[in-house]
Every structure is written in C-alpha cells, then in structure tokens.
Scaffold this motif. Structure first.
Motif, PDB file in Angstrom:
ATOM      1  N   TYR A   1      19.716  39.976  25.695  1.00  0.00           N
ATOM      2  CA  TYR A   1      20.690  39.567  24.678  1.00  0.00           C
ATOM      3  C   TYR A   1      21.787  38.697  25.290  1.00  0.00           C
ATOM      4  O   TYR A   1      22.218  37.717  24.689  1.00  0.00           O
ATOM      5  CB  TYR A   1      21.330  40.773  24.002  1.00  0.00           C
ATOM      6  CG  TYR A   1      20.450  41.499  23.042  1.00  0.00           C
ATOM      7  CD1 TYR A   1      19.812  40.833  22.001  1.00  0.00           C
ATOM      8  CD2 TYR A   1      20.245  42.869  23.150  1.00  0.00           C
ATOM      9  CE1 TYR A   1      19.013  41.503  21.110  1.00  0.00           C
ATOM     10  CE2 TYR A   1      19.445  43.543  22.261  1.00  0.00           C
ATOM     11  CZ  TYR A   1      18.824  42.859  21.238  1.00  0.00           C
ATOM     12  OH  TYR A   1      18.029  43.529  20.365  1.00  0.00           O
TER      13      TYR A   1
ATOM     14  N   TYR B   1      25.168  43.194  19.046  1.00  0.00           N
ATOM     15  CA  TYR B   1      23.871  43.344  19.694  1.00  0.00           C
ATOM     16  C   TYR B   1      23.902  44.074  21.025  1.00  0.00           C
ATOM     17  O   TYR B   1      22.918  44.695  21.408  1.00  0.00           O
ATOM     18  CB  TYR B   1      23.222  41.967  19.904  1.00  0.00           C
ATOM     19  CG  TYR B   1      22.741  41.357  18.624  1.00  0.00           C
ATOM     20  CD1 TYR B   1      21.512  41.708  18.091  1.00  0.00           C
ATOM     21  CD2 TYR B   1      23.514  40.433  17.935  1.00  0.00           C
ATOM     22  CE1 TYR B   1      21.072  41.154  16.903  1.00  0.00           C
ATOM     23  CE2 TYR B   1      23.086  39.875  16.750  1.00  0.00           C
ATOM     24  CZ  TYR B   1      21.857  40.237  16.238  1.00  0.00           C
ATOM     25  OH  TYR B   1      21.429  39.701  15.065  1.00  0.00           O
ATOM     26  N   ILE B   2      24.989  44.001  21.740  1.00  0.00           N
ATOM     27  CA  ILE B   2      25.032  44.597  23.077  1.00  0.00           C
ATOM     28  C   ILE B   2      25.846  45.885  23.093  1.00  0.00           C
ATOM     29  O   ILE B   2      25.418  46.901  23.640  1.00  0.00           O
ATOM     30  CB  ILE B   2      25.593  43.584  24.097  1.00  0.00           C
ATOM     31  CG1 ILE B   2      24.657  42.374  24.163  1.00  0.00           C
ATOM     32  CG2 ILE B   2      25.758  44.219  25.462  1.00  0.00           C
ATOM     33  CD1 ILE B   2      25.179  41.222  24.979  1.00  0.00           C
TER      34      ILE B   2
ATOM     35  N   CYS C   1      19.724  44.608  27.430  1.00  0.00           N
ATOM     36  CA  CYS C   1      21.028  43.985  27.212  1.00  0.00           C
ATOM     37  C   CYS C   1      21.127  42.639  27.928  1.00  0.00           C
ATOM     38  O   CYS C   1      21.770  41.719  27.421  1.00  0.00           O
ATOM     39  CB  CYS C   1      22.145  44.921  27.661  1.00  0.00           C
ATOM     40  SG  CYS C   1      22.364  46.337  26.578  1.00  0.00           S
TER      41      CYS C   1
END
Length: 104
Positions: free
Chosen positions: A15, A38-39, A12
């Motif tokens: 990202y 994305y996270i 994470c």
C-alpha cells in the motif's frame, strides 16, 4: 508472531508503494486519507492482537511507521516524533498503551 507481523508489514508496504507512486496525483489531504484508510487499520488491528510481541518485532513495526514519511513532502531530517504530532498519529507503542487502557 514473526510470520504474522512480517505478512502485515509486507501488505502495508505494498500500500505504501502504491501511495508513493500515486501521490503526485493526490492533494496532501488525500494522501493522508489514503494512509488513514488503507494502512492505519492494519496497524490498529496489529496493535490490539500483537501488542505484547517482542521488542524486535515492535521495532519492525515502528520502522515501518517511520518509513511512511515518504508519503509527505517533508524534510528528511525532520524527527518522526514531530511529524507524528503534526499528523496526530500515534507510534505503535503509544497505540498499544492506549488500547490497553481502553480494555481495563
């Protein structure tokens, strides 16, 4: 769970670093969409699987969430709780409670 959560935070963080580099090219809405796409899914999966982890590991996840404030151009001294409410984000402990209530 130490190794698993450390791996999740490392992923994470990559990202989040990418987002911090490209945020100048994105609108505020697209920055939030990137985070949510994305996270956030990693944190939700984490919440379901590792919801009963130790307090220190939970604190690592909460600190990561608070570090996500770099994606927004907000005042550094704005409390995280206000920021989370504004973005409709839940903290890790709130997500665990919510997921546990769904499974009952």
């Amino acid at each position: 769970w130490d190794a698993h959560i450390d791996h999740l935070i490392k992923k994470c963080n990559s990202y989040l670093f990418l987002l911090s580099r490209i945020k100048v090219f994105l609108s505020g809405r697209n920055i939030i969409l990137f985070y949510n796409s994305y996270i956030l899914p990693h944190l939700e999966l984490c919440c379901i699987i590792w919801g009963n982890c130790s307090f220190t590991l939970e604190e690592k996840l909460v600190k990561f969430q608070k570090r996500a404030r770099v994606i927004l151009d907000c005042d550094f001294y704005t409390p995280s709780s206000e920021l989370f409410k504004e973005l409709y984000w839940q903290t890790f402990p709130e997500r665990v409670t919510y997921q546990n209530n769904l499974n009952v």
